[in-house]
Design a protein around this motif. Structure first.
Motif, PDB file in Angstrom:
ATOM      1  N   ASN A  65      65.824 -25.235  48.509  1.00 51.85           N
ATOM      2  CA  ASN A  65      65.597 -24.145  47.537  1.00 51.85           C
ATOM      3  C   ASN A  65      64.836 -24.594  46.287  1.00 51.85           C
ATOM      4  N   LYS A  66      64.925 -25.890  45.979  1.00 51.33           N
ATOM      5  CA  LYS A  66      64.242 -26.343  44.764  1.00 51.33           C
ATOM      6  C   LYS A  66      62.726 -26.244  44.897  1.00 51.33           C
ATOM      7  N   LYS A  69      61.529 -23.378  42.918  1.00 53.39           N
ATOM      8  CA  LYS A  69      61.585 -23.607  41.460  1.00 53.39           C
ATOM      9  C   LYS A  69      60.490 -24.588  41.047  1.00 53.39           C
ATOM     10  N   ASN A  94      69.570 -32.890  45.727  1.00 56.15           N
ATOM     11  CA  ASN A  94      68.353 -32.500  46.458  1.00 56.15           C
ATOM     12  C   ASN A  94      67.251 -32.151  45.469  1.00 56.15           C
ATOM     13  N   GLY A 213      75.175 -23.913  42.816  1.00 55.58           N
ATOM     14  CA  GLY A 213      75.373 -25.221  42.189  1.00 55.58           C
ATOM     15  C   GLY A 213      75.209 -25.092  40.688  1.00 55.58           C
ATOM     16  N   THR A 214      73.946 -24.871  40.257  1.00 53.35           N
ATOM     17  CA  THR A 214      73.715 -24.557  38.843  1.00 53.35           C
ATOM     18  C   THR A 214      73.612 -23.047  38.642  1.00 53.35           C
ATOM     19  N   GLY A 215      73.486 -22.309  39.732  1.00 49.14           N
ATOM     20  CA  GLY A 215      73.433 -20.852  39.644  1.00 49.14           C
ATOM     21  C   GLY A 215      72.036 -20.291  39.425  1.00 49.14           C
ATOM     22  N   THR A 217      69.458 -20.205  41.493  1.00 50.82           N
ATOM     23  CA  THR A 217      69.014 -19.435  42.656  1.00 50.82           C
ATOM     24  C   THR A 217      69.618 -18.034  42.590  1.00 50.82           C
ATOM     25  N   THR A 338      69.649 -23.054  51.875  1.00 53.75           N
ATOM     26  CA  THR A 338      68.971 -23.654  50.725  1.00 53.75           C
ATOM     27  C   THR A 338      68.654 -25.138  50.938  1.00 53.75           C
TER      28      THR A 338
END
Ligand SMILES: Cc1ncc(COP(=O)(O)O)c(C=O)c1O
Length: 353
Positions: A65-66, A69, A94, A213-215, A217, A338
């Motif tokens: 998913n990163k 970003k 990741n 994780g950090t929210g 997404t 993700t």
């Protein structure tokens, strides 16, 4: 606003395309049948229809998913003329691995901070970090473990450390959790809504499930669906109990995303669609039995691999919710894959059971 307007607004940001979109949205026919759901052309039983959206291979350095970003974040770093990028995460981050890959491809230095002792072995993502020639900084104290700091406080702490240890750099908060980075998941929300429409699914019967994780997404998806007025529902599953006052950070980020895209909307922390804690087990990166079972279940039913830290934990939560009858039979459940696969090699036998 309609999807075209949102698309036009998103195109004002510089972006490095990291792959072909849309990422596939595929049915999970065997698992759907096993859980009592309908087949695409068969009778409806009692379970929901399961789908998977494959963001796991998207982006640099084996993907995840990163990638969405980093498209925006790396473009911002280049625009600022930076040569060094600093970010941080858990040992099996990741986000750190993919940032290192993106930096390698752009001839930039990646500096990765970990709040841990220097590990004697460097398995999984850490191995890839070294192959991408990232500089690893192990800080054996602090970092706000056990949700003692907010996400913002933790970012400030690392930013300060990086000034001292690295000097001038592009600072990327943990998980790429910034307005710029999370525009990537506003893009994904548009993409998802278009795929749902193209498949002829009733959008108000669709629930998209993602690991949190950090929210970022989740925040990007919340903002995107809100901006286009889509009735697609979201369900985030917290995998780590990482941050103090966590839903507030997600709500704030989603509101900020709407604001930069030209529409003001306030999200209330209590309305962030996230199950906090229930499926996180003892904490971030601690493998639960349910996670190992979930990884084996999807692997054996569909030949798709989940990771032990994020997607496996979230999928375990999803399986539990389905088992508890949380979703009506006419629901279409889309699990957002993700990524995170390299983390599997850091857990080895524990996952096999
Ligand atoms: C594989 C994987 N899935 C999900 C997440 C959670 O994404 P977010 O930090 O945007 O909540 C992360 C990173 O944190 C991740 O690496």
């Amino acid at each position: 606003m309609d999807g075209h307007t949102l698309q036009d607004r998103l195109e004002q940001w510089p972006r490095l395309p990291y792959g072909r979109t849309p990422t596939p949205l595929e049915p999970l026919p065997n698992l759907t049948r096993r859980l009592g759901g309908p087949q695409l052309s068969g009778p409806q039983l009692s379970g929901p229809q399961l789908w998977i959206k494959r963001d796991d291979g998207y982006g640099p350095g084996l993907g995840g998913n990163k990638g969405r970003k980093l498209e925006f974040l790396m473009a911002e770093a280049l625009r600022q003329g930076q040569r060094k990028v600093v970010t941080f995460g858990g040992l099996q981050s990741n986000h750190a691995r993919m940032t290192a890959a993106a930096c390698a491809a752009l001839g930039m230095e990646a500096h990765l901070f970990f709040f841990a002792q220097r590990a004697s072995a460097l398995p999984g993502n850490l191995l890839l970090d070294t192959l991408f020639n990232a500089r690893l900084h192990f800080i054996p104290f602090g970092g706000g473990s056990g949700a003692s700091l907010t996400l913002e406080q933790t970012n400030r702490l690392v930013r300060w450390l990086s000034w001292a240890l690295v000097g001038r750099s592009y600072f990327m908060p943990v998980g790429g959790h910034t307005v710029t980075g999370c525009l990537g998941y506003v893009v994904a929300a548009l993409e998802l809504a278009a795929q749902v429409a193209a498949l002829g699914l009733a959008a108000d019967k669709v629930v998209v499930v993602t690991a949190v994780g950090t929210g970022g997404t989740l925040a990007g998806l919340m903002a995107g669906l809100q901006l286009i007025g889509s009735p697609i529902q979201l369900l985030g599953i917290d995998i780590g109990k990482l941050w103090k006052a966590f839903p507030a950070s997600i709500a704030r980020l989603a509101g900020d995303l709407c604001a930069v895209l030209g529409e003001s909307h306030t999200f209330h922390p209590a309305n962030v669609p996230m199950i906090a804690e229930t499926y996180a087990g003892p904490g971030y990166s601690v493998l639960t039995e349910g996670t190992a079972v979930a990884i084996r279940t999807l692997a054996q039913a569909e030949g798709i691999i989940l990771d032990p830290v994020y997607t496996g934990k979230a999928f375990a939560g999803l399986l539990d919710l389905i088992g508890n009858g949380r979703f009506s039979p006419n629901t279409h459940l889309i699990f957002l894959h993700t990524g995170g696969l390299p983390g599997l090699w850091a857990y080895g036998e524990q996952v096999r059971g």
